[in-house]
Design an enzyme around this catalytic site. Structure first.
Site, short mmCIF file in Angstrom:
data_model
loop_
_atom_site.label_atom_id
_atom_site.label_comp_id
_atom_site.label_asym_id
_atom_site.label_seq_id
_atom_site.Cartn_x
_atom_site.Cartn_y
_atom_site.Cartn_z
N LYS A 83 0.84 -1.21 0.00
CA LYS A 83 0.00 0.00 0.00
C LYS A 83 0.87 1.25 0.00
O LYS A 83 1.60 1.52 0.95
CB LYS A 83 -0.90 0.05 1.24
N GLU A 91 10.20 1.46 10.25
CA GLU A 91 11.26 2.46 9.99
C GLU A 91 10.59 3.81 10.15
O GLU A 91 9.75 4.19 9.33
CB GLU A 91 11.82 2.25 8.57
N CYS A 115 13.81 10.84 6.32
CA CYS A 115 13.78 10.41 7.72
C CYS A 115 15.14 10.59 8.38
O CYS A 115 15.23 10.86 9.56
CB CYS A 115 13.28 8.98 7.84
N GLU A 159 10.19 15.88 14.88
CA GLU A 159 10.52 15.77 13.46
C GLU A 159 9.63 16.74 12.67
O GLU A 159 8.41 16.65 12.71
CB GLU A 159 10.28 14.35 12.97
#
Ligand code: TXE
Length: 506
Positions: free
Chosen positions: A189, A264, A298, A399
């Site tokens: 997906k 992750e 990331c 983040e």
């Protein structure tokens, strides 16, 4: 490498055509009858229309994957055959690499040079795992008694692969390649807003012809389609890349079926620059660390940890260079930074910039959406740098996932390490110093899975990718990423076939 407008259109599937999911070897529309518009983030133009899947569609794909694996023989497929299939995908992808790169740039916004790098990486991943599939794995043991003891590795089963929008092709591809090499069947997906390159990869997969149900593509929301993959008891493993908050939800849901899971997640990675670093190299990489892919990486070096004595010299040069970055639509020649991926994400990033100002950090450059002329049609944000931060600020701890750098300063090696490790994340980090021993000492103290000395960002498909702490669980890529899709079985073979005599009565 510039494409004229007409050529750009030729890369796209007409938005009058609703692009489909791929389930059980067939292209299908969702039973929802809903469609979603896919938009070019550089100018807001419609670049595609896709079907919107539901939980029912996800269930059909899972059922197909399960049947292919458990009933139709994929579980016992041969490594050589799987290797050959992966090589065929890699060759076809390589032949069409410019087309895929353009498509990625149009959908995600990243520059063409970055998209080309992604496609080349994807080709290499397929070849790496095609090779690994046939390499020896397992163990034999010298044990007491007349037993031949061994370990064999077997595919884990049906794998749900859920990926984000910042590397739409390459992140899905690395998981697909490893899972297929291992002998799993899969349901993939993509993120809602960036499905186009993955749909096209499935066109290649369809042309090559896998057994039906081995590789499936579902489209739709994370909340519905993604959540179904995670909670469904017929999925044996989930491999996820995305935000930490979503990862936490996934882990909770996967616990109900004790599903294997690899995550992750996000990062807030420190880039530590000592005063003895090569100055030009350190400035150059500090920019690259945070502004590549508009900071939507990331492992981005979103915190610059600068030795205090270097501040006065380093920061003006960093700001000068940041202001020179060429911003524009990613397909134009010479462009170094494109737009953010969506209006919603741009607003999140702009909101963080406001938070930084309100927290009392000093805005050294940038800080705004770019709205002049054609920029106003897209989601462009200036390269932004904050100084005078404190470790407790949200712009230092959270983040942001955009072109926003927070500078922290330190006086000693010990302080640098404390600041570097002072967030909930542990994905990546770098040290710049010409003192080799010091650089290695500091790197060894970083609680992070991906690290660099005197460089930032280069990583290779051969090496494991993943994080410590709240940056995740498990690894993608390399042999470690292959292991994620394998079960481990011990087999003990009696070499002296006679009763054990454990019970005396015959
Ligand atoms: O990611 P999500 P979002 C970070 C980054 C960003 C933030 C939010 O900080 O600002 O996450 O981004 C699917 N069950 N990263 O909201 O939600 C979703 O459909 C199952 C870092 O876009 O993590 C998509 O396919 N699946 C990151 C995928 O998860 C669910 C890259 C990622 O979306 C789901 C992207 C659910 N309940 C964002 N909810 C990185 N590590 O590189 C969503 N999804």
């Amino acid at each position: 490498m510039i494409l004229e407008t007409a050529d750009i259109k030729s890369v796209l599937t007409s938005s009058n055509t609703t692009q489909k999911m791929y389930i059980n070897g067939e292209w299908v529309l969702s039973e929802s009858n809903q469609t979603s518009n896919i938009v070019n983030p550089a100018n807001g133009e419609l670049i595609g229309t896709v079907t919107v899947g539901t939980e029912e569609d996800a269930k059909k794909a899972i059922e197909a994957a399960r049947k292919a694996f458990y009933e139709n023989g994929w579980m016992n497929s041969r490594a050589r055959d799987r290797s050959e299939l992966l090589l065929q995908i890699s060759n076809k992808l390589e032949e069409r690499k410019e087309e895929f790169a353009y498509l990625e740039t149009l959908n995600n916004g990243k520059t063409l040079r970055e998209s080309l790098g992604d496609v080349e990486d994807a080709v290499n991943q397929l070849r790496y795992y095609a090779g690994l599939a046939t390499k020896p794995h397992g163990q034999t043991f010298d044990v007491p008694d007349d037993i031949q003891a061994m370990v064999v590795r077997e595919p884990i089963g049906v794998v749900g692969i859920i990926v984000p929008w910042n590397y739409p092709l390459v992140m899905a591809n690395q998981k697909i390649a490893a899972a297929i090499a291992a002998g799993c069947s899969i349901v993939v997906k993509p993120a809602e807003i960036t499905p186009l390159s993955l749909i096209r990869l499935f066109e290649i997969i369809d042309e090559i012809g896998f057994p039906p149900g081995v590789v499936n593509l579902v489209l739709g929301s994370g909340r519905k389609v993604g959540a179904e993959l995670v909670s469904n008891p017929n999925v044996d493993k989930i491999s996820f890349t995305g935000g930490t908050d979503t990862g936490i939800k996934l882990m909770k849901s996967a616990a109900d079926t004790v599903k294997k899971i690899s995550l992750e997640l996000g990062g807030k990675s420190p880039n530590i620059v000592f005063a003895d670093a090569d100055f030009d190299t350190a400035v150059d990489y500090a920019l690259y660390a945070i502004f590549a892919n508009q900071g939507q990486v990331c492992s981005a070096g979103s915190r610059l940890l600068l030795e205090e004595s270097l501040y006065e010299k380093f920061v003006p040069e960093l700001v000068r260079r940041a202001k020179m970055i060429k911003i524009g639509p990613g397909w134009n020649d010479g462009i170094e930074m494109g737009p953010l991926v969506s209006e919603a994400h741009m607003n999140t990033v702009l909101n963080y910039i406001e938070i930084g100002k309100n927290e009392g950090a000093t805005l050294l450059c940038g800080g705004n959406r770019m709205i002049e002329g054609d920029f106003g049609k897209g989601y462009f944000v200036e390269p932004t740098i904050f100084g005078d931060t404190t470790p407790d600020m949200r712009i230092v701890q959270e983040e942001i996932f955009g072109p926003v750098l927070a500078i922290q300063t330190f006086k000693t090696e010990k302080e640098a390490i404390e600041l570097a490790n002072g967030t909930a994340f542990g994905l990546a980090g770098a040290v710049f110093s010409q003192d080799g021993a010091k650089a290695q000492r500091v790197i060894r103290q970083l609680r992070a899975g991906i690290t660099w000395i005197n460089t930032y960002h280069p990583t290779f498909n051969e090496a494991p990718w993943g994080g410590y702490k709240q940056s995740g669980i498990g690894r993608d890529l390399g042999t470690y990423g292959f292991e994620e899709y394998l079960e481990t079985k011990q087999i003990n073979i009696n070499l002296k076939v006679e009763p054990s005599g454990f019970f005396e009565g015959q």
